[in-house]
Enzyme design. Structure first.
Site, PDB file in Angstrom:
ATOM      1  N   LYS A  22       9.650  17.059  56.769  1.00 22.00           N
ATOM      2  CA  LYS A  22       9.253  18.228  57.721  1.00 22.00           C
ATOM      3  C   LYS A  22       9.002  19.617  56.454  1.00 22.00           C
ATOM      4  CE  LYS A  22      12.577  21.002  59.745  1.00 22.00           C
ATOM      5  NZ  LYS A  22      12.446  22.456  59.422  1.00 22.00           N
ATOM      6  N   ASN A  23      10.055  19.931  55.701  1.00 18.08           N
ATOM      7  CA  ASN A  23      10.342  21.241  54.750  1.00 18.08           C
ATOM      8  C   ASN A  23       9.315  21.073  53.729  1.00 18.08           C
ATOM      9  OD1 ASN A  23      11.727  22.226  56.708  1.00 18.08           O
ATOM     10  ND2 ASN A  23      13.630  22.039  55.643  1.00 18.08           N
ATOM     11  N   CYS A 117      17.350  34.818  63.673  1.00 20.34           N
ATOM     12  CA  CYS A 117      17.170  33.456  64.443  1.00 20.34           C
ATOM     13  C   CYS A 117      18.578  33.086  64.663  1.00 20.34           C
ATOM     14  CB  CYS A 117      16.294  32.629  63.447  1.00 20.34           C
ATOM     15  SG  CYS A 117      17.174  31.621  62.186  1.00 20.34           S
ATOM     16  N   ARG A 122      18.348  35.942  58.157  1.00 19.76           N
ATOM     17  CA  ARG A 122      17.127  35.406  57.511  1.00 19.76           C
ATOM     18  C   ARG A 122      15.765  36.498  57.299  1.00 19.76           C
ATOM     19  NH1 ARG A 122      15.842  29.456  59.727  1.00 19.76           N
ATOM     20  NH2 ARG A 122      15.013  29.150  57.857  1.00 19.76           N
ATOM     21  N   ASP A 305      21.285  22.004  55.114  1.00 13.60           N
ATOM     22  CA  ASP A 305      20.846  21.348  56.360  1.00 13.60           C
ATOM     23  C   ASP A 305      21.479  19.955  56.745  1.00 13.60           C
ATOM     24  OD1 ASP A 305      18.719  23.261  56.556  1.00 13.60           O
ATOM     25  OD2 ASP A 305      17.335  22.286  55.392  1.00 13.60           O
ATOM     26  N   ARG A 397      12.096  19.252  66.727  1.00 16.01           N
ATOM     27  CA  ARG A 397      11.679  20.245  65.931  1.00 16.01           C
ATOM     28  C   ARG A 397      11.490  19.393  64.175  1.00 16.01           C
ATOM     29  NH1 ARG A 397      13.016  26.399  65.569  1.00 16.01           N
ATOM     30  NH2 ARG A 397      11.369  26.123  63.943  1.00 16.01           N
TER      31      ARG A 397
HETATM   32  N1  EPU Z   1      17.016  35.078  52.234  1.00 12.66           N
HETATM   33  C1  EPU Z   1      17.017  36.559  52.265  1.00 12.66           C
HETATM   34  N2  EPU Z   1      15.911  37.336  51.769  1.00 12.66           N
HETATM   35  C2  EPU Z   1      14.702  36.627  51.890  1.00 12.66           C
HETATM   36  C3  EPU Z   1      14.638  35.274  52.121  1.00 12.66           C
HETATM   37  C4  EPU Z   1      15.879  34.506  52.226  1.00 12.66           C
HETATM   38  O1  EPU Z   1      18.153  37.265  52.190  1.00 12.66           O
HETATM   39  O2  EPU Z   1      13.574  37.124  51.761  1.00 12.66           O
HETATM   40  C5  EPU Z   1      18.080  34.595  52.636  1.00 12.66           C
HETATM   41  C6  EPU Z   1      18.150  34.014  54.108  1.00 12.66           C
HETATM   42  O3  EPU Z   1      18.818  34.793  54.923  1.00 12.66           O
HETATM   43  C7  EPU Z   1      19.391  32.900  53.595  1.00 12.66           C
HETATM   44  C8  EPU Z   1      19.140  32.316  52.173  1.00 12.66           C
HETATM   45  O4  EPU Z   1      18.385  33.504  51.654  1.00 12.66           O
HETATM   46  O5  EPU Z   1      20.632  33.351  53.801  1.00 12.66           O
HETATM   47  C9  EPU Z   1      18.304  31.210  51.900  1.00 12.66           C
HETATM   48  O6  EPU Z   1      17.286  31.223  52.826  1.00 12.66           O
HETATM   49  P1  EPU Z   1      15.685  30.484  52.505  1.00 12.66           P
HETATM   50  O7  EPU Z   1      14.822  31.468  52.123  1.00 12.66           O
HETATM   51  O8  EPU Z   1      16.038  29.574  50.964  1.00 12.66           O
HETATM   52  O9  EPU Z   1      15.367  29.522  53.523  1.00 12.66           O
HETATM   53  P2  EPU Z   1      13.878  29.336  54.351  1.00 12.66           P
HETATM   54  O10 EPU Z   1      13.006  29.165  53.448  1.00 12.66           O
HETATM   55  O11 EPU Z   1      13.990  30.222  55.592  1.00 12.66           O
HETATM   56  C10 EPU Z   1      14.249  26.646  54.127  1.00 12.66           C
HETATM   57  C11 EPU Z   1      14.105  25.440  55.158  1.00 12.66           C
HETATM   58  C12 EPU Z   1      15.586  25.812  55.897  1.00 12.66           C
HETATM   59  C13 EPU Z   1      16.605  25.430  54.965  1.00 12.66           C
HETATM   60  C14 EPU Z   1      16.642  26.603  53.859  1.00 12.66           C
HETATM   61  C15 EPU Z   1      17.682  26.346  52.721  1.00 12.66           C
HETATM   62  C16 EPU Z   1      12.106  25.306  55.582  1.00 12.66           C
HETATM   63  C17 EPU Z   1      10.808  25.392  56.555  1.00 12.66           C
HETATM   64  N3  EPU Z   1      13.174  25.437  55.904  1.00 12.66           N
HETATM   65  O12 EPU Z   1      14.301  27.856  55.003  1.00 12.66           O
HETATM   66  O13 EPU Z   1      15.543  24.445  56.845  1.00 12.66           O
HETATM   67  O14 EPU Z   1      18.034  25.515  55.579  1.00 12.66           O
HETATM   68  O15 EPU Z   1      15.449  26.616  53.255  1.00 12.66           O
HETATM   69  O16 EPU Z   1      17.686  25.290  52.251  1.00 12.66           O
HETATM   70  O17 EPU Z   1      11.764  24.772  54.449  1.00 12.66           O
HETATM   71  C18 EPU Z   1      16.067  23.195  58.634  1.00 12.66           C
HETATM   72  O18 EPU Z   1      15.067  22.371  58.276  1.00 12.66           O
HETATM   73  O19 EPU Z   1      16.863  22.952  59.522  1.00 12.66           O
HETATM   74  C19 EPU Z   1      15.977  24.351  58.048  1.00 12.66           C
HETATM   75  C20 EPU Z   1      16.520  25.545  58.626  1.00 12.66           C
END
Ligand code: EPU
Length: 421
Positions: A22-23, A117, A122, A305, A397
């Site tokens: 998915k990711n 969320c 996030r 995850d 999802r």
């Molecule tokens: N963060 C910030 N500022 C930003 C972006 C992120 O503070 O601008 C913080 C977030 O709040 C969090 C941390 O950084 O505390 C990590 O977030 P990240 O941006 O890495 O997560 P994401 O890209 O939103 C993806 C996966 C998630 C997975 C995370 C961490 C996808 C679509 N989603 O989310 O997957 O948990 O990376 O590995 O790739 C899931 O599949 O169940 C899922 C939640």
């Protein structure tokens, strides 16, 4: 709303083929916006998040066809709204990943702010700061972010926090910027590396993906490609736990072993055997599980995850395990539901102390987010009696009809449509 009913107590045995990630699929769907010609994606998992992304792309003017093999033609995007609307962003935060590609390829876009969320606040500040460093003019108003740039320019940018989505957004934008971009403190997740492979196939020049710094020489145009999505390490990890806790013996075909080192290490510490075989990874569950300590970390650390799923294993282990969540601030929502099933878990701040071995006993439980719901299914597999998991749209999802996947391994699981919310 559907529910899944599980009759626990079966040892899982047999073979299961791991599906596309998915990711990895979601950002790659967005990458199709960077080119002028169609992209064909293969091994695309049939998940509601993937459908939501296809719907978003269609709303932007893409022609999107197929499902397991997805063809995305972005020809109509220039005449489209260049906007990711609230209704879709609120359904799926990964919608914000269209921002970098739209800005780079079309010079402007408008994206709804995602808000918090279930698993945490996030924010997307790092996405925006990175795009700003490349020259984007950004305005926030009415819950939307407006981005504009005639042509993005290469820059040096260091992320304050390691962010998967932020890295993906900025690297896609930098791929079409003028000049060279250096991104520091980037995410090293396999899905980031996979996106770099995809972009390079499209004609980008990205070096260093998989390390903590990336160098991106901007190019003027990118072209459509044909690409197979890599197997899902989290789906594999979830089924590995299923085998380990059920005293099972399961061969996970196409499991991405190189992306699973941290999970394999912890399962072995717990007493499971993980054998790399020519066709995949075989996991054999022990008679008695040992406790394990876990700290979630960015890749190559233990993935957040997999935190909810490994907690079920910890609950079944003989002794005390400590699980610390460092990526998201609110990712313990499975705990009260696991406790209702009989687990002994105490949470203090970002740390859960899990004392086992628990004798889980089935009841009605409520899925709250994707991985939390996976943990409830796992708990149901080893609970005495019947477990009813409600709100399974969360599971859909990220897991393709999980009941049909686990039933051939011996799980007794049935989905009831439109029953129980
Ligand atoms: N963060 C910030 N500022 C930003 C972006 C992120 O503070 O601008 C913080 C977030 O709040 C969090 C941390 O950084 O505390 C990590 O977030 P990240 O941006 O890495 O997560 P994401 O890209 O939103 C993806 C996966 C998630 C997975 C995370 C961490 C996808 C679509 N989603 O989310 O997957 O948990 O990376 O590995 O790739 C899931 O599949 O169940 C899922 C939640």
């Amino acid at each position: 709303m559907d529910k899944i009913v599980i009759h626990g107590g079966q040892r899982l045995r047999g073979e299961i083929r791991i599906l596309g990630a998915k990711n990895a699929a979601l950002p790659i769907q967005c990458a199709a916006l960077l080119t002028a010609s169609p992209t064909t994606l293969r091994h695309v998992p049939r998940l509601s998040d993937v459908k939501t992304m296809s719907e978003l792309l269609a709303g932007l003017g893409c022609a999107v066809e197929g499902d397991r093999t997805l063809v995305i033609d972005p020809a109509g995007v220039a005449a489209g709204p260049l906007e990711a609307p609230y209704e879709l962003v609120k359904t799926m935060r990964a919608s914000v990943t269209v921002m970098g590609p739209l800005l780079a390829a079309y010079g402007r876009c408008r994206v709804s702010l995602p808000g918090g969320c279930a698993i945490g606040a996030r924010p997307i500040d790092q996405h925006l700061r990175g795009l700003e460093a490349l020259g984007a003019k950004i305005k926030l108003a009415h819950g939307y972010v407006d981005l504009k740039a005639k042509r993005l320019k290469g820059a040096v940018f260091t992320f304050d926090v390691v962010t998967v989505g932020g890295t993906q957004n900025v690297m896609m934008a930098a791929a079409l910027a003028k000049g060279t971009t250096r991104l520091e403190n980037v995410a090293r997740e396999p899905e980031v590396q996979e996106l770099a492979v995809v972009l390079n196939k499209m004609g980008a020049k990205i070096h260093g993906a998989g390390t903590s710094a990336m160098e991106i020489e901007g190019v003027d145009t990118l072209h459509g490609i044909d690409h197979a999505i890599l197997p899902d390490r989290i789906e594999a990890g979830t089924f590995m736990v299923a085998a380990a806790i059920s005293q099972g013996d399961v061969l996970l075909e196409h499991a991405p072993v190189d992306h699973l080192h941290a999970v394999i290490a912890k399962l072995e510490e717990a007493g499971a055997r993980c054998l790399v075989e020519p066709r995949g990874l075989r996991v054999i569950g022990p008679e008695a599980l040992k406790p394990i300590d876990i700290v979630t970390r960015p890749h190559p650390g233990f993935p957040t995850d997999m935190q909810a799923q490994i907690m079920v294993l910890a609950a079944m282990a003989d002794g005390a395990s400590v699980i610390r969540e460092t990526i998201f601030e609110n990712r313990f929502m499975h705990v009260p539901e696991l406790v209702r099933l009989g687990a002994n878990i105490v949470v203090s701040g970002n740390t859960a102390v899990v004392r086992g071995p628990a004798t889980l006993s089935g009841t009605i439980v409520m899925a709250t987010d994707l991985r939390a719901s996976a943990s409830l299914v796992l708990a149901g597999l080893v609970a005495e009696g019947t477990t009813e998991v409600r709100r399974v749209y969360h599971i859909d999802r990220g897991y393709e009809t999980i009941e049909d996947r686990l039933r051939p391994l011996g799980a007794r699981m049935t989905r009831y449509h439109g029953a129980g919310g």
